[in-house]
Write a protein that holds these residues in place. Sequence first.
Motif, PDB file in Angstrom:
ATOM      1  N   SER A  40       0.461  -0.704  -0.062  1.00  0.00           N
ATOM      2  CA  SER A  40      -0.090  -0.028  -0.145  1.00  0.00           C
ATOM      3  C   SER A  40       0.778   1.709   0.028  1.00  0.00           C
ATOM      4  N   ASN A  51      -6.872   1.400   5.918  1.00  0.00           N
ATOM      5  CA  ASN A  51      -6.084   0.562   4.714  1.00  0.00           C
ATOM      6  C   ASN A  51      -5.814  -0.779   5.880  1.00  0.00           C
ATOM      7  N   LEU A  54      -8.715  -2.713   6.955  1.00  0.00           N
ATOM      8  CA  LEU A  54      -9.183  -3.473   5.903  1.00  0.00           C
ATOM      9  C   LEU A  54      -8.833  -4.836   5.839  1.00  0.00           C
ATOM     10  N   TRP A  58     -10.154  -8.231   6.382  1.00  0.00           N
ATOM     11  CA  TRP A  58      -9.610  -9.430   6.048  1.00  0.00           C
ATOM     12  C   TRP A  58      -9.330 -11.000   6.366  1.00  0.00           C
ATOM     13  N   TYR A  69       0.174  -7.056   5.219  1.00  0.00           N
ATOM     14  CA  TYR A  69       0.370  -5.682   4.636  1.00  0.00           C
ATOM     15  C   TYR A  69       2.065  -5.162   4.937  1.00  0.00           C
ATOM     16  N   LEU A 332     -11.351  -5.201  -0.386  1.00  0.00           N
ATOM     17  CA  LEU A 332     -11.062  -3.758  -0.280  1.00  0.00           C
ATOM     18  C   LEU A 332     -12.567  -3.291  -0.809  1.00  0.00           C
ATOM     19  N   ASN A 337     -16.566  -0.472   1.994  1.00  0.00           N
ATOM     20  CA  ASN A 337     -14.458   0.024   1.938  1.00  0.00           C
ATOM     21  C   ASN A 337     -14.391   0.759   1.115  1.00  0.00           C
TER      22      ASN A 337
END
Length: 430
Positions: A40, A51, A54, A58, A69, A332, A337
């Motif tokens: 990201s 972010n 989320l 998930w 991430y 996402l 979202n």
Amino acid sequence: MTRTPTRILTLFACAVLLLAGCSGGGDGADDGRITLRFQSLAWQDESVKANRELVREWNAGHPDVRVEYVQGSWDSVHDQLLTSFEGGEAPDIIHDASDDLADFAYGGYLADLTELLPGRLKSDIPERSWETVTFGDGIYGVPFLQEPRVLIANATLLKESGVRIPTPEHPWTWPEFRQVTKELSGDGTYGVAWPLKEPVSATLNLSLSTGGKLFHRGADGKVTVRFETGDQVVPRTVHDQVDTDHSASPTTLGSGGSDTLPGFFAGKYAMVPLGFSYRQQIEQQAPEGFDWQVLPAPAGADGLAQGVSPQTLSIAEDSPHKKEAAAFVDFLLQPDNMVRLALGDWMLPTGEQALKNPALHTDEHGWATGTALAEHLRPAPAQSVRGYAEWKDKVATPALQEYYSGAIGMDELRHRLEEDGNLVLARYQR
């Protein structure tokens, strides 16, 4: 690519351990779970938080497909991605911008998402947005966030001047905008400050409103540069505001957007053209009691049209788990979202369902003005032009900088953009 000893050892170790799970994309962990890496480029606190939340949501609902991430940076993303692609170490899900995708798509580094994306997502995002990520016959990213350029104005100065306040329904024309900046100038205040450290994107994208196109694709598929009448309105306006009217500050031409904010807060500039997301910095940094408002950019022959390069999510061609990666992208970008991501970045979602969310239609912080501009956003003129990056850096940026500073005139600007520019683009179209 130059390879250091450490780089060589890393690649050798990766080859030796391939069967143990070292690969370019996310792979199965020892417990049998699939692990996907999501890089990201979120950088504002609210955006990073959204972010990461989320990703956690998930992971909580998908125990067999874990997303890791990975924090990237806008400042170095192109070179970093190129290195990771060439080294077989690219993340599975890639956050970028649509105007950075062409060479990666044509180079075979990104997966064609045509058959991977769900119908819901395809129908929710308008065709004009999909055009920004379509190269040849393939789709190589999902456009999900976008921002128009707007005028951030000192509301107090506007009210005191008595000028007409523009709205998306009744915007200023470019000649009217020039006249207004003259009326707002005086007593140590410039009507406008143009932060044009990187002048190409702003000039080209705003020129869509005046019928500018600049890049023309022929029947043979080759692109040529033609700097025509519609392309000249915006640069001529800026030039005349600086050199003729003295209604635009000459000292900000080499500045970035953030550099203009102290002077804006101090009343030195009545307005600053900025990307919509700058509102977050203004809200955070403005002195107590400072009254500001969001105005639409001026309109031309083509109305409020302007070019954008949406933020995108792509999947690496080397990822061994493309279907799972596409499922994460779909999660996402569910409407709720997508709204969370837009609010975190102070930008607009591309999805039509998300755009209907009431949180994006409030007058506070100019959300309603920005949302009203969404239907006028078009693919940036340079989206599919191979060689654009070199043309921008070596030809257009120095030429526009010299024109805005008064060092060259319009004829010389046109000559350099066309003659020198077409020589650059021709190398990419043989």
